[in-house]
Design an enzyme around this catalytic site. Structure first.
Site, short mmCIF file in Angstrom:
data_model
loop_
_atom_site.label_atom_id
_atom_site.label_comp_id
_atom_site.label_asym_id
_atom_site.label_seq_id
_atom_site.Cartn_x
_atom_site.Cartn_y
_atom_site.Cartn_z
CE LYS A 22 -4.10 -1.86 0.08
NZ LYS A 22 -5.11 -1.60 -1.04
CD GLU B 72 -10.20 3.85 0.38
OE1 GLU B 72 -9.43 2.99 0.13
OE2 GLU B 72 -10.05 5.14 0.39
CB SER C 8 -0.17 -8.25 -1.37
OG SER C 8 -0.98 -9.32 -0.44
#
Length: 401
Positions: free
Chosen positions: A94, A116, A383
């Site tokens: 991210k 969010e 990830s």
């Protein structure tokens, strides 16, 4: 596959028929402003050099391409490699995107940042870069996810972010996104909305994808050096779908490289309790974009289910919708049960605890290993790391005691 889809979206913000802008008029000028700024800075050498510096010195890139030897031996099938996004600062992919977007926000003169989050990794990454650049940060998060992802909430608070609980609907990622959009509509002139995945109105799916393509670009170079050729297949989990497109995009024109996106199968695709948007959904509009989503005969969005907070979303990025339609990417799924098994298996075989999202991709590899030859190489986008998911694992273990 045409080059327009590979490098899209088109001028109307569409990937094929998907994408676009379905937002209030008050937000349109902000989207135009954002697109203009992004297209300018994408060509600006100073901006790009600064981004590269932060990705190297702050995030810790490049991340390794790691051969999972014991996992490979256990499978008795293809050779499996992990693209180690879990080794990034904050523990997931991210931050690749939040570093890029915070630099955009600063260049545009925005000082208030909203975001969010579901699993908390995007919220954590946003809170991290806001702390680094001295910006006010508000993160919307469903109450259910706050409970499931307590470690990340504590980190966000420590970093100075205001975490706003959302209790409406299923109190998960869909509802957090809705509240963030409401905030943005109200405060659009002073606020920069850092969206965390390849979803939302144009130009967000393009921006987030572009900032995440560093994953695939590195993987391509590393594969040629370490394997000696491109991998036979790429596998990544898909909620909104940013880590998957981050890996896939650099290989789009390589027809021999198979791509698999793994959605959350929840309690089974026939149970009605899943988040397999592409496998079981239909095209519709959600959060400002036209893409596949899960809704009932009355047009109401069906509450999704996944053991993973980051995949607990009833929509998917518009580019994924287009890629599914043309068959360039195969979309599979993994159930909660298989995901938990893969979560434990990889932890114990490799000494690397995967994020619950990542474990969906790993579960797909376990179940489909016989589709590949022992000589073939698969790259899984690892990830994120799974320390945030310990409360989920604890809760699941208590259920079966």
């Amino acid at each position: 596959m045409g080059s327009k889809l590979e490098t899209g979206p088109n001028r109307r913000g569409r990937f094929g028929v998907y994408g676009g802008r379905y937002v209030p008029e008050t937000v349109m000028f902000a989207l135009d402003e954002l697109e203009s700024a992004y297209r300018g800075f994408r060509r600006d050498r100073t901006f790009q050099n600064e981004l590269k510096q932060y990705l190297r010195d702050y995030v810790g890139r490049p991340t390794p391409l790691y051969f999972a030897e014991r996992f490979t031996e256990h499978l008795g099938g293809p050779k499996v490699w992990f693209k180690r996004e879990d080794l990034n600062h904050t523990g997931a992919h991210k931050i690749n995107n939040t570093v890029g977007q915070i630099l955009l926000a600063r260049a545009m003169g925005k000082q208030r940042i909203i975001a969010e989050t579901g699993a908390g990794q995007h919220g954590l990454a946003t809170a991290t870069v806001c702390a680094r650049f001295g910006m006010n940060c508000v993160v919307y998060m469903g109450e259910e996810d706050i409970h499931r992802q307590a470690p990340n909430v504590e980190k966000m608070n420590l970093l100075g972010a205001k975490v706003v609980p959302v209790s409406s609907g299923s109190a998960t990622l869909k509802d957090a996104t809705s509240e963030a959009l409401r905030d943005w509509v109200t405060n659009v002139r002073s606020t920069f909305y850092i969206i965390g995945s390849v979803v939302g109105p144009h130009p967000y799916p393009m921006i987030v994808r572009d900032f995440q393509t560093i994953i695939g670009k590195e993987t391509r170079r590393q594969s040629l050096k370490q394997i000696g050729h491109l991998p036979h297949a790429l596998v990544a989990c898909v909620g909104g779908g940013s880590n998957a497109l981050g890996l896939f995009t650099a290989f789009m024109s390589d027809d021999k490289v198979k791509m698999i996106g793994v959605e959350a199968g929840g309690k089974g695709l026939g149970s009605g309790q899943h988040a397999a948007t592409i496998r079981k959904g239909k095209p519709g509009v959600l959060h400002g974009s036209y893409s596949y989503l899960i809704y009932d005969n009355d047009g109401q969005v069906v509450l999704p289910h996944s053991i993973s907070a980051g995949l607990d979303y009833p929509g998917v990025g518009p580019e994924h919708s287009a890629l599914a339609d043309i068959g360039r990417v195969e979309y599979g799924s993994a159930t909660d049960k298989d995901t938990l098994r893969a979560f434990r298996l990889v932890s114990q075989l490799e000494g690397i605890i995967p994020a619950m999202e990542t474990a969906h991709a790993l579960a797909w590899v376990v179940r489909n290993r016989k589709k590949f030859k022992p000589s073939q190489h698969i790259v899984v986008c690892f990830s994120g790391r799974g320390d945030k998911d310990m409360p989920i694992l604890r809760a699941e273990s208590e259920k079966h005691q």
